[in-house]
Structure formats: C-alpha cells, structure tokens
Motif scaffolding. Structure first.
Motif, PDB file in Angstrom:
ATOM      1  N   TRP A   1      43.846  50.164  45.701  1.00 24.57           N
ATOM      2  CA  TRP A   1      44.804  49.365  44.942  1.00 24.57           C
ATOM      3  C   TRP A   1      45.034  49.994  43.567  1.00 24.57           C
ATOM      4  O   TRP A   1      44.115  50.548  42.960  1.00 24.57           O
TER       5      TRP A   1
ATOM      6  N   HIS B   1      39.882  48.675  43.835  1.00 18.93           N
ATOM      7  CA  HIS B   1      40.897  48.740  42.792  1.00 18.93           C
ATOM      8  C   HIS B   1      40.298  49.574  41.657  1.00 18.93           C
ATOM      9  O   HIS B   1      39.593  49.051  40.792  1.00 18.93           O
TER      10      HIS B   1
ATOM     11  N   VAL C   1      38.470  42.668  47.146  1.00 17.78           N
ATOM     12  CA  VAL C   1      38.801  43.868  46.388  1.00 17.78           C
ATOM     13  C   VAL C   1      37.811  44.020  45.240  1.00 17.78           C
ATOM     14  O   VAL C   1      37.672  43.124  44.391  1.00 17.78           O
TER      15      VAL C   1
ATOM     16  N   VAL D   1      36.838  45.661  41.835  1.00 16.54           N
ATOM     17  CA  VAL D   1      37.542  46.239  40.693  1.00 16.54           C
ATOM     18  C   VAL D   1      36.530  46.980  39.818  1.00 16.54           C
ATOM     19  O   VAL D   1      35.631  46.359  39.235  1.00 16.54           O
TER      20      VAL D   1
END
Length: 292
Positions: free
Chosen positions: A35, A6, A262, A264
């Motif tokens: 993402w 992300h 995920v 980030v």
C-alpha cells in the motif's frame, strides 16, 4: 486473513533502491499487498485537522519526500510478479478522473491486473487551495469521478455527463486486465465514508482505527448501510490498519469479516537491510503456512 504492508512512498520508502528491495522481500515473505498513500502538497503551518490522530496533526513532516503513489507502485510492481499493489489512498477529487483512469489502467495492465485503487476525499483545505480545486463538495466530486473512471474502463467509446466532469465519445486505452474494471476501495472511518463504501465501493480501507472494538463498531455501521443499499457486506473486501496493532488482534478482526490487516511501518534507509526488516515483520505477522 491476509496481511498487507503499508511502507512505501514516504521518506526512506520513497527511494528507488528501498522500494525495489522492500517490494521483492514482501512478495517473497508472503505479504498480500503493498500500500502507498498520497499527499501532493504538505504545508508547514496548516489549520486543517488530520482525522487519524488524537491531536489532529499528521506525523509525517512537511519536509519529507512523498512520491506519487501510482508512479511509486509502478516501480514496486516492476520489481515483483505476484504481490498486489494498492493506493491507500489516492485523493481522487484533487485529480482529473480521466487522467487517473488512464494511469491506473496502465499500471494495472503492466502489472498483470494487480492494482487496487484506494481513494479518499481528502482533509487538507490548504492542499486543495494549492491545486485550485474547491474544497467544498469534494465528496460529491469523488462519487462522480469514480463513476466516470468506471465508464472509461468499461466502454470502448465512453461518454459521461455530470456536474464536475463530462466527456463525449472518447477512447481511453489500455483497459484494465480483470473484466474492464479495477477494484475501488474507499478510505476513511467516518459515517459518510462508510456510506460511500456501501453505495459504490468494492471495499473499505479503514486507516489507523483505535482498536478492534472500533473496527467492530465501524463494521456494524457498514453492515447497516449495506442493507439499506441492498448489498451484502460479504461482497466487499475489508482492509484495516490499527493504530497500535497486536498479533492477537488478527484473529479477532477475521471474526469481524476483515479480509486484510495492513501493517503500517517505515522501512530502513539502507536497502541492504530491507530483506531482514521485512522478514522480521513476516515472522511476527504472517502465519507459518503463508510465508514464502
């Protein structure tokens, strides 16, 4: 276990050259998904509480560039050929669902069926006010919009009658690539969000959870809701982002049934640095067997 990234859409990640470089490097290194989240409106002084931080404030400054996720991900998809792209999340009740269905199906078609639509109900009253959309009952609006989008994708001639949206005998093309549908995952960590996942979702995107223990508690709640809804949680794709993840967390999350962790992060400003930056993330997070 797969690892997503992300990193696109905000600040340096909103620049075309950085999007291209990060997307291609992420695909080459073996990341599963790119993402990108959404806010149409940011405000300098708001009273709404951000639900993913202890102090109730979003870390992204109001002055930052924040591009539309479907448009941004279309550039990422154009720069790549296999990596999935996902909105994480699109604030669905702020939009016309027929238009979102059209845009999403277009991106899915052009990318060869690589899109996942992550949606959320939103938390910023100021944003809804600016868009002229009622903040109240946004959850019910989201549920209905999802059903309407699926009708548009599924049917050659689609009709829908609800409280918030209605249309009769319309054709909306192109259709999504994979069986006339696009996976819809619901974001949010609250009880109501997880009930929505169990009732109508293809998956869950849990964002900025505190730790593995927090994920375990939420997955347990989701399992209970799935049983009540007559569903098997194994049918859902579970993706989570931790607030301060460690590499050792990955195996523990896999044991909980999580499909994708995920990561980030914010990308470098210079696109020439993107490949090295993504490669360093891959060295940390991806098992050697999955690296490109």
């Amino acid at each position: 276990m797969q690892i997503g990234l992300h990193a696109l859409g905000i600040g340096t990640g909103a620049r075309r050259s950085v999007i291209d470089a990060v997307a291609l490097a992420a695909e080459t290194c073996g990341f599963a998904t790119l993402w990108a989240g959404e806010h149409v409106v940011m405000v300098d002084r708001g009273s709404s509480r951000y639900p993913y931080s202890a102090d109730g404030r979003i870390a992204v400054p109001a002055t930052a560039d924040w591009i539309d996720p479907l448009i941004g991900l279309s550039f990422a998809a154009a720069a790549t050929s296999t990596i999935r792209v996902a909105t994480g999340v699109l604030l669905l009740p702020e939009h016309n669902p027929v238009l979102v269905a059209k845009q999403a199906a277009t991106l899915d078609s052009l990318s060869g069926g690589r899109l996942t639509v992550g949606v959320g109900v939103g938390w910023s009253r100021e944003e809804f006010d600016a868009l002229g959309v009622p903040f109240a009952r946004r959850g019910a609006r989201t549920d209905e919009y999802v059903a309407a989008m699926r009708a548009v994708w599924r049917d050659d001639v689609a009709s829908f009658t609800g409280e918030f949206v209605r249309f009769d005998s319309v054709r909306v093309n192109p259709k999504p690539v994979r069986g006339r549908t696009i996976p819809i995952v619901f974001g949010g960590n609250s009880d109501s969000a997880l009930r929505r996942v169990a009732a109508a979702g293809d998956g869950w995107y849990g964002f900025y959870l505190d730790d593995v223990g927090h994920v375990a508690e939420r997955v347990g709640f989701l399992q209970t809701q799935c049983r009540k809804a007559g569903r098997d949680i194994a049918e859902l794709r579970l993706a989570v982002a931790l607030r301060s993840p460690e590499v050792d967390d990955v195996a523990r999350l896999a044991d909980l049934g999580v499909d994708e962790v995920v990561v980030v992060e914010g990308p470098p400003a210079d696109p020439r640095d993107a490949a090295g930056w993504v490669s360093a993330l891959a060295d940390r997070w991806l098992p050697p067997a999955t690296r490109g």
